[in-house]
Design a protein around this motif. Structure first.
Motif, mmCIF file in Angstrom:
data_model
loop_
_atom_site.group_PDB
_atom_site.id
_atom_site.type_symbol
_atom_site.label_atom_id
_atom_site.label_comp_id
_atom_site.label_asym_id
_atom_site.label_seq_id
_atom_site.Cartn_x
_atom_site.Cartn_y
_atom_site.Cartn_z
ATOM 1 N N MET A 14 0.638 -1.244 -0.102
ATOM 2 C CA MET A 14 -0.106 -0.011 0.090
ATOM 3 C C MET A 14 0.830 1.211 0.178
ATOM 4 N N GLY A 15 1.900 1.228 0.816
ATOM 5 C CA GLY A 15 2.750 2.297 0.901
ATOM 6 C C GLY A 15 3.446 2.430 -0.532
ATOM 7 N N SER A 16 4.088 1.687 -1.317
ATOM 8 C CA SER A 16 4.598 1.704 -2.523
ATOM 9 C C SER A 16 3.658 2.309 -3.522
ATOM 10 N N ALA A 17 2.367 2.116 -3.533
ATOM 11 C CA ALA A 17 1.336 2.543 -4.416
ATOM 12 C C ALA A 17 0.922 3.897 -4.082
ATOM 13 N N ALA A 18 1.111 4.245 -2.852
ATOM 14 C CA ALA A 18 0.774 5.767 -2.567
ATOM 15 C C ALA A 18 1.942 6.358 -3.047
ATOM 16 N N ALA A 19 3.113 5.960 -2.829
ATOM 17 C CA ALA A 19 4.473 6.640 -3.456
ATOM 18 C C ALA A 19 4.429 6.858 -4.887
ATOM 19 N N ALA A 20 4.029 5.774 -5.615
ATOM 20 C CA ALA A 20 3.945 5.853 -7.022
ATOM 21 C C ALA A 20 3.065 6.960 -7.416
ATOM 22 N N ASP A 21 1.818 6.930 -6.745
ATOM 23 C CA ASP A 21 1.149 8.052 -7.113
ATOM 24 C C ASP A 21 1.520 9.671 -7.073
ATOM 25 N N LYS A 22 2.274 9.709 -6.163
ATOM 26 C CA LYS A 22 2.936 11.112 -5.841
ATOM 27 C C LYS A 22 4.279 11.488 -6.774
ATOM 28 N N ALA A 23 4.782 10.366 -7.541
ATOM 29 C CA ALA A 23 5.796 10.642 -8.391
ATOM 30 C C ALA A 23 5.430 11.337 -9.651
ATOM 31 N N MET A 24 5.835 12.369 -9.840
ATOM 32 C CA MET A 24 5.392 12.826 -10.960
ATOM 33 C C MET A 24 6.185 12.749 -12.400
ATOM 34 N N THR A 25 5.416 12.765 -13.446
ATOM 35 C CA THR A 25 5.813 12.394 -14.683
ATOM 36 C C THR A 25 6.744 13.594 -15.123
ATOM 37 N N PRO A 26 7.570 13.486 -16.254
ATOM 38 C CA PRO A 26 8.434 14.664 -16.582
ATOM 39 C C PRO A 26 7.628 15.584 -17.154
ATOM 40 N N GLN A 27 6.607 15.396 -17.958
ATOM 41 C CA GLN A 27 5.538 16.520 -18.283
ATOM 42 C C GLN A 27 5.107 17.168 -17.156
ATOM 43 N N GLN A 28 4.823 16.438 -16.004
ATOM 44 C CA GLN A 28 4.359 17.222 -14.767
ATOM 45 C C GLN A 28 5.234 18.083 -14.355
ATOM 46 N N GLN A 29 6.651 17.595 -14.146
ATOM 47 C CA GLN A 29 7.621 18.166 -13.462
ATOM 48 C C GLN A 29 7.953 19.445 -14.427
ATOM 49 N N ARG A 30 8.121 19.321 -15.752
ATOM 50 C CA ARG A 30 8.218 20.304 -16.746
ATOM 51 C C ARG A 30 7.137 21.477 -16.301
ATOM 52 N N MET A 31 5.795 21.238 -16.326
ATOM 53 C CA MET A 31 4.747 21.931 -16.254
ATOM 54 C C MET A 31 4.981 22.672 -14.717
ATOM 55 N N THR A 32 5.348 21.928 -13.713
ATOM 56 C CA THR A 32 5.553 22.811 -12.365
ATOM 57 C C THR A 32 6.652 23.668 -12.529
ATOM 58 N N SER A 33 7.731 23.244 -13.132
ATOM 59 C CA SER A 33 8.947 24.186 -13.186
ATOM 60 C C SER A 33 8.680 25.245 -14.231
#
Length: 104
Positions: A14-33
């Motif tokens: 369950m912890g691994s699944a929650a951590a995977a949900d929080k990891a941002m895709t490269p596009q999401q990282q670029r959008m944030t930046s």
């Protein structure tokens, strides 16, 4: 004992699944930046839209300096200078206002 082991394994999955949900895709990282950069330059309206479009298309998450309008370049320069002086709050706002009013 088996029950405790199963509970521990289940919690780990369950912890691994929650951590995977929080990891941002490269596009999401670029959008944030890009969004943070546009906010730091206090871009608004069409200028912000253009900046965001250019930024998101660029693999380095920032538009090339040659694609900046004179006003955007001035904003970038003033923002960099304010950053070097570590200005904040009203002092930074006043500095930015005065800097942007200056003739290039």
């Amino acid at each position: 004992m088996k029950t405790v082991l199963i509970m521990v394994l289940l919690a780990g999955v369950m912890g691994s699944a929650a951590a995977a949900d929080k990891a941002m895709t490269p596009q999401q990282q670029r959008m944030t930046s890009c969004n943070q950069q546009a906010t730091s330059q206090t871009l608004k309206g069409d200028v912000r839209k253009t900046y965001m479009s250019n930024c998101l298309k660029n693999s380095q998450s920032a538009p090339a300096d040659k694609s900046l309008t004179p006003q955007q370049q001035k904003m970038k320069d003033c923002n960099a200078e304010a950053g070097k002086k570590t200005l904040s709050g009203d002092t930074r706002k006043t500095f930015m206002s005065n800097c942007l009013k200056k003739q290039s």
